[in-house]
Write an enzyme that holds these catalytic residues in place. Structure first.
Site, PDB file in Angstrom:
ATOM      1  N   VAL A 152       0.626  -1.681  -0.103  1.00 50.98           N
ATOM      2  CA  VAL A 152       0.183   0.160  -0.142  1.00 50.98           C
ATOM      3  C   VAL A 152       0.930   1.319  -0.185  1.00 50.98           C
ATOM      4  O   VAL A 152       0.625   2.382  -0.761  1.00 50.98           O
ATOM      5  CB  VAL A 152      -0.751   0.108   0.898  1.00 50.98           C
ATOM      6  CG1 VAL A 152      -1.939   1.600   1.090  1.00 50.98           C
ATOM      7  CG2 VAL A 152      -1.842  -1.080   0.912  1.00 50.98           C
ATOM      8  N   ALA A 191       1.580   1.528  -3.421  1.00 49.74           N
ATOM      9  CA  ALA A 191       1.088   2.222  -4.685  1.00 49.74           C
ATOM     10  C   ALA A 191       0.608   3.543  -4.322  1.00 49.74           C
ATOM     11  O   ALA A 191       0.684   4.130  -5.395  1.00 49.74           O
ATOM     12  CB  ALA A 191      -0.290   1.291  -3.837  1.00 49.74           C
ATOM     13  N   GLU A 192       0.231   4.308  -3.441  1.00 47.72           N
ATOM     14  CA  GLU A 192      -0.201   5.404  -2.236  1.00 47.72           C
ATOM     15  C   GLU A 192       1.331   6.267  -3.152  1.00 47.72           C
ATOM     16  O   GLU A 192       0.988   7.346  -3.881  1.00 47.72           O
ATOM     17  CB  GLU A 192      -0.498   5.733  -0.889  1.00 47.72           C
ATOM     18  CG  GLU A 192      -1.155   6.981  -0.851  1.00 47.72           C
ATOM     19  CD  GLU A 192      -1.554   7.408  -0.051  1.00 47.72           C
ATOM     20  OE1 GLU A 192      -1.715   8.644   0.293  1.00 47.72           O
ATOM     21  OE2 GLU A 192      -1.637   6.423   0.514  1.00 47.72           O
ATOM     22  N   THR A 193       2.372   5.756  -3.201  1.00 50.88           N
ATOM     23  CA  THR A 193       3.582   6.642  -3.206  1.00 50.88           C
ATOM     24  C   THR A 193       3.705   6.862  -5.053  1.00 50.88           C
ATOM     25  O   THR A 193       3.357   8.336  -5.317  1.00 50.88           O
ATOM     26  CB  THR A 193       5.060   6.009  -2.558  1.00 50.88           C
ATOM     27  OG1 THR A 193       5.096   5.927  -1.370  1.00 50.88           O
ATOM     28  CG2 THR A 193       6.312   6.591  -3.473  1.00 50.88           C
TER      29      THR A 193
END
Length: 135
Positions: free
Chosen positions: A55, A58-60
């Site tokens: 996650v 993914a968020e980065t």
């Protein structure tokens, strides 16, 4: 996209979570960002890649793409993320590819597919960012 831009993006993470996780940007445009992360050091006690690490990757990369879409003088703030973990990874690297699903003036949404070194899907994530003027 130039190698200089990728180098700047990698430097921007120094001293922050992306550096601690070992995230390395490979390519970046507002429509597609690619980065990789080592499995080692990002595992749960069982030796499997931690779902939270997926996650973070993914968020980065999704947030980076959204910020590029937002443009100069604007910022991207993640407002929703989801992740489905399909299989484990225990060695090597995982690679995330964020692809723009929607790029509006105030909202940008990305699908992030994370694969292992054998190109097997480890995680599918979706990130929505709010775009606003920097204050």
């Amino acid at each position: 996209m130039t190698q200089e831009l990728v180098a700047l993006m990698n430097e921007a993470g120094n001293g922050h979570l992306p550096e601690r996780m070992g995230i390395e940007f490979i390519e970046a445009t507002a429509h597609r960002v690619v980065a990789r992360m080592p499995v080692q050091g990002n595992t749960q006690p069982y030796g499997l890649l931690h779902g939270g690490a997926s996650v973070v990757l993914a968020e980065t990369i999704g947030s980076t793409a959204a910020a590029m879409h937002a443009g100069a003088g604007r910022i991207a703030v993640g407002i929703e993320i989801s992740a489905t973990h399909h299989r484990s990874a225990t060695t090597g690297h995982v690679t995330g590819v964020a692809t723009q699903l929607h790029g509006g003036r105030t909202i940008a949404t990305y699908e992030i597919v994370i694969t292992d070194d054998q190109d097997r899907r480890v995680c599918t994530s979706r990130l929505t960012c709010m775009l606003r003027d920097a204050s």
